[in-house]
Design an enzyme around this catalytic site. Sequence first.
Site, short mmCIF file in Angstrom:
data_model
loop_
_atom_site.label_atom_id
_atom_site.label_comp_id
_atom_site.label_asym_id
_atom_site.label_seq_id
_atom_site.Cartn_x
_atom_site.Cartn_y
_atom_site.Cartn_z
N HIS A 125 3.31 40.77 -44.65
CA HIS A 125 4.33 40.35 -43.68
C HIS A 125 4.64 41.36 -42.69
CE1 HIS A 125 8.44 38.84 -42.80
NE2 HIS A 125 8.16 37.98 -43.41
N ASP A 204 5.67 45.49 -51.85
CA ASP A 204 6.40 44.55 -51.32
C ASP A 204 6.28 43.02 -52.25
OD1 ASP A 204 7.86 42.36 -50.15
OD2 ASP A 204 6.48 42.31 -48.38
N GLN A 207 7.45 38.01 -52.78
CA GLN A 207 6.94 36.56 -53.27
C GLN A 207 6.59 36.95 -55.04
OE1 GLN A 207 6.55 34.03 -51.67
NE2 GLN A 207 7.34 34.71 -49.70
N LYS A 230 14.88 34.49 -52.20
CA LYS A 230 13.63 33.70 -52.55
C LYS A 230 13.65 33.64 -54.17
CE LYS A 230 10.83 35.72 -48.82
NZ LYS A 230 11.00 34.69 -47.93
N CYS A 374 5.23 35.27 -40.27
CA CYS A 374 5.43 36.48 -39.93
C CYS A 374 4.18 37.29 -40.53
CB CYS A 374 6.82 36.88 -40.94
SG CYS A 374 8.34 36.56 -40.04
#
Length: 420
Positions: A125, A204, A207, A230, A374
């Site tokens: 991202h 990261d 998700q 999220k 993104c």
Amino acid sequence: MSEFAFDVDHLRADFPILERQVGGRDVVYLDSANTSQKPRCVVEAIEDHYLYHNANVARAMHQLGSEATEAYEGARRIIAGFIGAPRTDEVIFTKNASEALNLCAHTLGAKLGPGDEIVISVMEHHSNIVPWQLLAERTGATLRWFDVTEEGRLDLAGAAASGLINERTKIVSVTYVSNVLGTVNPVAKIAELAHAVGAVLVLDASQAVPQLPVDVTATGADLVAFTGHKMLGPTGIGVLWGRYDLLETLPPFLGGGEMIEVVELERSTFAAPPYRFEAGTPPIAQAVGLGAAAGYLTAVGMDKVAAHEQEITAYALKGLATVSGLRVLGPTEPVDRGGAISFTLNAGGLEVHPHDVSQLLDSKGVAVRGGHHCARPLHKRFGVQSSTRASSYLYTTRAEIDALVDALEYVVGFFGRGRS
């Protein structure tokens, strides 16, 4: 439904927005990789805080201030338990995952210089690309990256052959789960590679944390960033987890109130983690909401959430395979794969722009995302400008996937008219 499923209809009753209609049709929300919907308990927790417990934290000595502080720190304890953090003071609240990753870049980068290397991947991202680009520009360090295979997996063999991670590598920062491809990366293996050369691994997990049972220590990462919105929580709050022995060596990111120990006009000393990294008034009500979201997910069971996500993703991949001219970017089998499915669509020889696909799907009540999500370098790697993305979550049903497939057939028919 399969043996892995749970009572989705029961869960959906907790999400009033899913009862809405768009253009006279029941809303089919397939944009959860962008932002999830919120259960009633999260909204009520935020409302209750503002209506009955609102005050600033830490500084107030009155009852309301004490209640607000306990709520805020209670949320920190909940999040620490949710992600398996060994210590509550390893959990830092930020405004989102982007700020958490920028915090990592600024603090880890304090000692970088020419000759040092930072490794990311093509599938990142922009939030996990741009901060490292800026760091490389500031310090003279070199930015390098993992490529991906045609299937959408990290090219570990190519990285090994090229010596991507080597004695010059100081930081490796990769996504746990791709927001475009859905790929679940072998983060523990990458941690081994990074640590073998003395590098720090930043993850990261924006998700991953919503979809999978995540134990931050089991990932092998040194720093893990994710965001609240999220995972059923509110916007305006993110989390950075870090090993405490690393956090206590890092300099502050932002200066201001609460991140200090002693302030003199000539110099200041700084508070211990996590407060060193939480300058100013923090996102108090948002933390309360995030704690409620984590509590909700814990009550459901993250193992059940993950099993449902795998089952509904497998069903979606099977359905999408029946749509003429549709090409899935990334793994087409639900193995080591999250719920985001990005695709291109060709109708009668015409490549249909994702914005057109999204608009026609919306006319059928189906909400998806169109664009580069993104992740422009990743789309360039696959030779496309953008894609359409459908993403599920714990409240997604098979009937909604069927509605997506039917709507896509309509799109193919609409743009394929008069073409062969």
